[in-house]
Structures are given as C-alpha cells and as structure tokens.
Scaffold this motif. Structure first.
Motif, short mmCIF file in Angstrom:
data_model
loop_
_atom_site.label_atom_id
_atom_site.label_comp_id
_atom_site.label_asym_id
_atom_site.label_seq_id
_atom_site.Cartn_x
_atom_site.Cartn_y
_atom_site.Cartn_z
N VAL A 183 22.70 11.32 9.19
CA VAL A 183 23.52 10.19 8.73
C VAL A 183 22.91 9.60 7.46
CG1 VAL A 183 24.29 7.84 9.29
CG2 VAL A 183 24.41 9.66 11.02
N LEU A 184 21.59 9.44 7.47
CA LEU A 184 20.89 8.90 6.30
C LEU A 184 21.15 9.76 5.07
CD1 LEU A 184 18.84 7.07 4.88
CD2 LEU A 184 17.03 8.49 5.87
N ALA A 185 21.01 11.05 5.20
CA ALA A 185 21.24 11.95 4.06
C ALA A 185 22.67 11.81 3.54
CB ALA A 185 20.95 13.40 4.47
N LEU A 186 23.64 11.74 4.43
CA LEU A 186 25.04 11.58 4.01
C LEU A 186 25.25 10.26 3.28
CD1 LEU A 186 26.95 12.94 7.13
CD2 LEU A 186 26.77 14.02 4.88
N MET A 187 24.64 9.19 3.78
CA MET A 187 24.79 7.87 3.13
C MET A 187 24.20 7.88 1.72
SD MET A 187 26.49 5.93 5.18
CE MET A 187 27.37 7.39 5.68
N ILE A 188 23.04 8.52 1.55
CA ILE A 188 22.42 8.59 0.23
C ILE A 188 23.28 9.41 -0.73
CG2 ILE A 188 20.44 9.48 -1.07
CD1 ILE A 188 18.68 8.55 1.27
N VAL A 189 23.77 10.53 -0.26
CA VAL A 189 24.64 11.36 -1.11
C VAL A 189 25.91 10.58 -1.48
CG1 VAL A 189 26.12 13.43 -1.12
CG2 VAL A 189 23.75 13.59 -0.33
N ALA A 190 26.48 9.86 -0.53
CA ALA A 190 27.69 9.08 -0.81
C ALA A 190 27.40 7.98 -1.83
CB ALA A 190 28.24 8.48 0.49
N ALA A 191 26.29 7.25 -1.65
CA ALA A 191 25.96 6.18 -2.59
C ALA A 191 25.69 6.73 -3.99
CB ALA A 191 24.75 5.39 -2.08
#
Length: 139
Positions: free
Chosen positions: A120-128
């Motif tokens: 989830v963390l990786a997805l949030m960073i990529v999205a941001a």
C-alpha cells in the motif's frame, strides 16, 4: 532550497523502501531474525528520519504553494503514505520483538501485515509522485 531538501528526503525514503524490499525477499538466503533486526535498524536510523523530513519540508512548502485540486489530492495521498509507513515501522518493531521472545507465529503474522502495508505504501508513493509530475507538467 526547501524543494531540494524535500526531493532529497523523498529520494532517501524511496531508497530505504527499495533496499528493505530487497532484503525482505532474501528469506532462505538470510535468516528471518537477521532480516527483522536489520529492518529495525534501517527504519530507526534512516527511513523514519527520511519520511519525517519529507513531512516537515512538505509542511514548509505549503506556505508558498499554488494549490490546485490535484495538489490537495497529492497531499492527502502523501499523508496516507506517511501514516502507512508509521504503521509499517510499528509492525517491523513488533516482528523483531516477537522473534526476540521466540514467538515465531506472531512474528510471521507481523511479517505478512508489514508486507501488505508495504505494498500500500509503495502504491501511495507512486500515486503522489505521479500527481506531482502531472500537476507540474508543462502545458
């Protein structure tokens, strides 16, 4: 200057996540207890200071921001990423403590949850990051 510190802190944070992902997937080559202890050290001395620096510099940059709706979504996603990382650090510490008291089943449970939240963390960073690039792209 603050933008440079923000980007540098973000780079360190992402580098930590990638490094941790590499050694977390070395089970079989490195003992899980050693991985757990190494992960605590990285979280304590590098990753947590890095994401706190991202937060602090981000707050500092708010005063000079030209906010758009995309900007606020990016900020929200970034805050979710930081809170997710805080939870991951808690799980990493709990896993290490479980190993230290020989509660292997508990350690494995913490490990599974930490890996899920790490995704989830990786997805949030990529999205941001994607929104940051989109919001600053030349028209």
């Amino acid at each position: 200057m603050l933008v440079a510190l923000h980007i540098m802190s973000l780079g360190i944070w992402i580098g930590c996540i990638l490094t941790e992902a590499a050694f977390e997937h070395m089970t079989g080559k490195i003992h899980p207890v050693a991985i757990a202890r190494l992960h605590v050290a990285v979280d304590t001395y590098v990753e947590t200071p890095a994401f706190l620096a991202v937060l602090a510099t981000g707050i500092g940059l708010l005063a000079s921001a030209n906010p758009s709706p995309v900007f606020w979504v990016k900020i929200g996603i970034g805050l979710i990423a930081i809170l997710t990382n805080v939870a991951c650090v808690g799980l990493v510490i709990a896993r290490d403590r479980a190993f230290r008291r020989d509660a292997v089943a508990d350690a494995r449970l913490m490990d599974r949850w930490q890996h899920r939240l790490g995704g989830v963390l990786a997805l949030m960073i990529v999205a941001a990051l994607s929104l940051a690039l989109y919001d600053h792209a030349p028209v």
